[in-house]
Design an enzyme around this catalytic site. Sequence first.
Site, PDB file in Angstrom:
ATOM      1  N   TYR A  47       0.844  -1.204   0.000  1.00 27.23           N
ATOM      2  CA  TYR A  47       0.000   0.000   0.000  1.00 27.23           C
ATOM      3  C   TYR A  47       0.883   1.260   0.000  1.00 27.23           C
ATOM      4  O   TYR A  47       0.637   2.200  -0.760  1.00 27.23           O
ATOM      5  CB  TYR A  47      -0.916  -0.028   1.232  1.00 27.23           C
ATOM      6  CG  TYR A  47      -1.998   1.031   1.245  1.00 27.23           C
ATOM      7  CD1 TYR A  47      -3.241   0.792   0.662  1.00 27.23           C
ATOM      8  CD2 TYR A  47      -1.796   2.273   1.861  1.00 27.23           C
ATOM      9  CE1 TYR A  47      -4.257   1.750   0.688  1.00 27.23           C
ATOM     10  CE2 TYR A  47      -2.790   3.236   1.888  1.00 27.23           C
ATOM     11  CZ  TYR A  47      -4.024   2.969   1.302  1.00 27.23           C
ATOM     12  OH  TYR A  47      -5.011   3.928   1.330  1.00 27.23           O
ATOM     13  N   THR A  75     -14.479   5.077   6.793  1.00 23.82           N
ATOM     14  CA  THR A  75     -15.266   4.675   5.616  1.00 23.82           C
ATOM     15  C   THR A  75     -15.357   3.153   5.612  1.00 23.82           C
ATOM     16  O   THR A  75     -14.675   2.487   6.404  1.00 23.82           O
ATOM     17  CB  THR A  75     -14.577   5.107   4.300  1.00 23.82           C
ATOM     18  OG1 THR A  75     -13.435   4.260   4.097  1.00 23.82           O
ATOM     19  CG2 THR A  75     -14.163   6.558   4.294  1.00 23.82           C
TER      20      THR A  75
END
Length: 250
Positions: A157, A192
């Site tokens: 990532y 989220t």
Amino acid sequence: MGNEFGQKVAMITGGASGIGEAVSFKIAKEGASVLVVDLNEEGAKRVADQISSNGGRALAFSADVTDPEQVRACVEAAVSEFGALHLGFNNAGISGPLGPLTEIDLAEYRKLMEINLDSVFYCMYYQIPAMIAAGGGSIVNTSSILGLVGDPGAVPYVAAKHGVSGLTKAAALSYADQGVRINSVHPGYIDTPLLKNLSEEWYAGLVAKHPIGRLGKADEVAELVTFLLSDRASFITGSQHAVDGGYTTQ
Ligand code: NAI
């Protein structure tokens, strides 16, 4: 409804959820016509329908942004349905494999790079010519705090999000004199669906990394993205914008 983006057409990837959904609503409220792009067709339709029922203009477009042909089709759809393309928010992403580098599954590594990095290249590849044809535009790419600093537990990532920073800088330099501004945003941890399935302990650990004492909200990222997309940011290109509750300043 305001009119800051009246006559502007936007393509938003990952528009069915989280940060992309918040940006879709915000710019549509300011008059933009929005192509809501997502792998999640139902979610994209829900967002587009809500924008339409609030009096805005939006169309859901189901696409996998790791496929250049599907990305090309998105840009073509924005131009054919709404007449042009001026704004791009290249934001679709996943959290990806965690753990020490040598324990990462190689197939998961490739998948993460395709979704979080390659897709941003493909989006700009097709968006930029359309924007030049429209007389100029603004692109915002979603990186992360992990596109600014490292984290030993999220090597793929971190690599993808640093890649997004590099792509943004180099592309911005390439097109600065042709009316296309390109910037990246670097959110801290944002509440989220991307962070679903976290244990309470893990969540508390993430909170502790933010001097502000909480995680961010999708709307707080959308404020920054909307500004960068707008003409209010007319002298800003090629730069990295953190929205991270102080995470990277420590
Ligand atoms: P989210 O999971 O709520 O939304 C991501 C959307 O991208 C989903 O609707 C998903 O269906 C879509 N998507 C995934 N793969 C796709 C593909 N191949 N093609 C088309 N659409 C695809 O996540 P969130 O939090 O809104 O994330 C948006 C971006 O923000 C991502 O790039 C993420 O890496 C980045 N980010 C998120 C942070 C967070 O803590 N939530 C922190 C920093 C960056």
